[in-house]
Write a protein that holds these residues in place. Structure first.
Motif, PDB file in Angstrom:
ATOM      1  N   ARG A  45      14.153  12.481 131.687  1.00 58.51           N
ATOM      2  CA  ARG A  45      13.522  13.167 132.816  1.00 58.51           C
ATOM      3  C   ARG A  45      12.872  12.182 133.781  1.00 58.51           C
ATOM      4  N   SER A  48      15.731  10.463 135.861  1.00 60.37           N
ATOM      5  CA  SER A  48      16.342  11.254 136.937  1.00 60.37           C
ATOM      6  C   SER A  48      15.306  11.824 137.900  1.00 60.37           C
ATOM      7  N   MET A  50      12.809  13.910 137.363  1.00 62.45           N
ATOM      8  CA  MET A  50      12.244  15.244 137.127  1.00 62.45           C
ATOM      9  C   MET A  50      10.745  15.131 136.845  1.00 62.45           C
ATOM     10  N   HIS A  80      22.656  14.264 135.593  1.00 59.14           N
ATOM     11  CA  HIS A  80      21.836  14.555 134.419  1.00 59.14           C
ATOM     12  C   HIS A  80      22.216  15.943 133.907  1.00 59.14           C
TER      13      HIS A  80
ATOM     14  N   ASP B 185      14.330  23.120 139.307  1.00 62.95           N
ATOM     15  CA  ASP B 185      14.533  21.769 138.775  1.00 62.95           C
ATOM     16  C   ASP B 185      16.015  21.431 138.670  1.00 62.95           C
ATOM     17  N   LEU B 189      18.582  18.541 140.438  1.00 61.94           N
ATOM     18  CA  LEU B 189      19.528  17.656 139.755  1.00 61.94           C
ATOM     19  C   LEU B 189      20.908  17.690 140.401  1.00 61.94           C
TER      20      LEU B 189
END
Lengths: 240, 300
Positions: A45, A48, A50, A80, B185, B189
């Motif tokens: 996480r 990437s 997050m 991801h 989220d 990505l």
């Protein structure tokens, strides 16, 4: 291709990663193993975007991406496939795959042949072909996992992060997931794989890192780690 | 009693009331549709949505003499996009970032009041007449009189909502909006700038309200206060229909519009808001997620 150095990250005041350094060379499959709560998912996480790392550098193809937001990191070629699959339930399988190529379709990455790539993904995961126009929320757990991996591959990534692709799957499907990973490795896709099935992960990987309480405790070529008595005892369920 | 009700069902007056109820209801529906657009992407909404409608009508009124009613629509649309973006940037973005539960509520109400004061100073406090783009002579269908503008309202509202649905289903940017609504989220990505998607949903929401403003202005009075009651009623509609369902808010709008006009005629205009609000209370206590809602509303 991906170099992480002295990465410190966590959630709010809880620091999960103490200081992580790892390296994934181009075309390599590297696995990150460790017990629950060791920080495997947190590592991915943080890579990437997050979660925002507290400190440390994350180099992707020569640029430091630490501190960038998720969409910027994705547009630089980091795909991801997250823990829990996170497919878009109210969109069809085809739409989910198309969204994996969002940066290519909107000019942020080279476009290539998106339609042909969707067909390639369906050849790689035939079950998705049968479910093409079905909403992703109606798929089984195994099918959702395949969709999550296929969606990540649609980016044509420089590096693919895979978080527990075998989680919650029936043994037969776990085998299928690992054979797909082996196939992607043969296609020279650079991957960082987080797995609970340490033995299977080390079987397929080139190199491995063992994460313990937010620190890398051991690392080495996958075959050596598999042979190491300490790793065997702690993670491979071997009898003493 | 029963025979009286039956006799009403065949009377032209009844159907005329239904027709104007549908027109009013579509306006409620469009504003509520706007609430639903931003709620989907950000779980927040613009409590100044009525003011967005009012500004759209007044900007339209100002621009129309220089062009025509129809050429003015794109100008109003562009203004709506801009106004919605401003609301999101000033009132909502920061609250979402720090995960504030109430910040955006106060901020969007405050911005609504500011917009209203601004309008009072620019256009004055008196209600203005919006010249209708088409004939004001009612059309008669079997004795039921319908204003042509009411048909324009219904058609305009439906076209606008269908265009947005089409955009969401067909274009890659629309799919990015749906993806953000599904899982913010995970959308990040995919390389989707979800902050921008939320700004866009606010812009689109204000656009629909602004266009609703110019649609409704010729049949109501136009002025700084025209939006307040509409915005509040549309909020009730959004709760009745369910904030997660675009179809639900339209049905909710029609229910409220029709009950209002019927109550106003058969009982008293003084009570016309009561049945809709009773329905709101009933929905909140029996099915809090709305008649067509999928999940409970936690944040409002």
């Amino acid at each position: 291709m991906l170099q992480v150095e002295n990465l410190i990250a966590g959630y709010g005041k809880v620091q999960v990663l103490q200081s992580i350094s790892l390296n994934v060379a181009k075309g390599q499959l590297v696995t990150l193993i460790g017990s629950n709560g060791a920080g495997k998912t947190t590592t991915l996480r943080a890579i990437s975007g997050m979660i925002t790392p507290e400190s440390g550098t994350i180099m992707l193809g020569g640029d430091n991406i630490a501190g960038l937001s998720t969409h910027q990191i994705t547009r630089r070629g980091m795909a991801h496939s997250p823990e829990g699959r996170r497919v878009f339930p109210t969109l069809t399988v085809a739409d989910n795959l198309e969204l994996g190529a969002f940066p290519r379709l909107t000019g942020a990455r080279p476009r290539g042949e998106v339609k042909a790539d969707i067909e390639r993904m369906i050849a790689l995961f035939p079950r998705l072909g049968e479910r093409r126009q079905q909403l992703a929320g109606t798929l089984s757990g195994g099918e959702q996992q395949m969709l999550a991996m296929a969606r990540a591959l649609m980016l044509q990534p420089e590096v693919l992060l895979l978080d527990e692709p075998s989680m919650g799957l029936a043994p037969r499907l776990v085998e299928e997931v690992f054979s797909t990973i082996a196939r992607l490795k043969r296609e020279k896709i650079t991957m960082l794989l987080v797995e609970q099935f340490a033995a299977a992960a080390l079987d397929v990987a080139d190199y491995g890192y063992v994460l313990e309480n937010g620190r890398i405790s051991v690392h080495g070529p996958a075959a050596e780690l598999k042979a190491s008595p300490a790793v065997r005892a702690a993670y491979l369920g071997a009898a003493h | 009693m029963f025979e009286y009700l039956l006799s009403q069902l065949v009377s032209p007056v009844f159907w005329q009331l239904i027709a104007s109820g549908v027109a009013v209801g579509m306006i409620y529906g469009v504003i509520a549709f706007g609430y639903q657009l931003t709620f989907a992407t950000s779980k927040t909404l613009n409590f100044g949505q009525g003011e967005a409608l009012m500004l759209g009508a007044l900007v339209g009124l100002t621009v129309a003499p220089y062009t025509s009613y129809w050429l003015m629509l794109p100008v109003v649309a562009a203004f709506g996009l801009l106004q919605g973006s401003v609301v999101e940037r000033l009132g909502v973005r920061q609250a979402i970032k720090i995960k504030s539960e109430a910040g955006w509520i106060m901020a969007t109400i405050a911005l609504g009041i500011i917009f209203k004061n601004l309008a009072e100073n620019i256009w004055g406090r008196d209600d203005l007449k919006f010249p209708p783009p088409i004939s004001e002579k009612p059309l008669s269908f079997h004795g039921v009189n319908v204003l042509p503008m009411e048909l324009v309202i219904v058609a305009g509202a439906i076209i606008m909502m269908l265009l947005i649905e089409l955009f969401n289903r067909r274009s890659i940017y629309g799919k990015a909006v749906v993806a953000t609504s599904n899982d913010r989220d995970a959308a990040g990505l995919m390389g989707i700038n979800t902050g921008l998607v939320i700004t866009f949903s606010y812009a689109l929401s204000s656009l629909t309200a602004a266009i609703a403003g110019v649609l409704v202005a010729p049949v109501t009075l136009t002025g700084a206060t025209m939006g307040s009651a509409l915005g509040l009623k549309a909020f009730a509609v959004a709760i009745i229909g369910g904030l997660s369902s675009g179809f639900g808010v339209v049905v909710g709008g029609l229910i409220l519009g029709i009950t209002e006009t019927l109550t106003g005629y058969y009982f008293s205009t003084g009570y016309k808001d009561v049945p809709g609000l009773l329905l709101l209370l009933a929905v909140l206590s029996i099915k809090p997620s709305g008649l067509f809602g999928k999940s409970a509303i936690k944040k409002v």
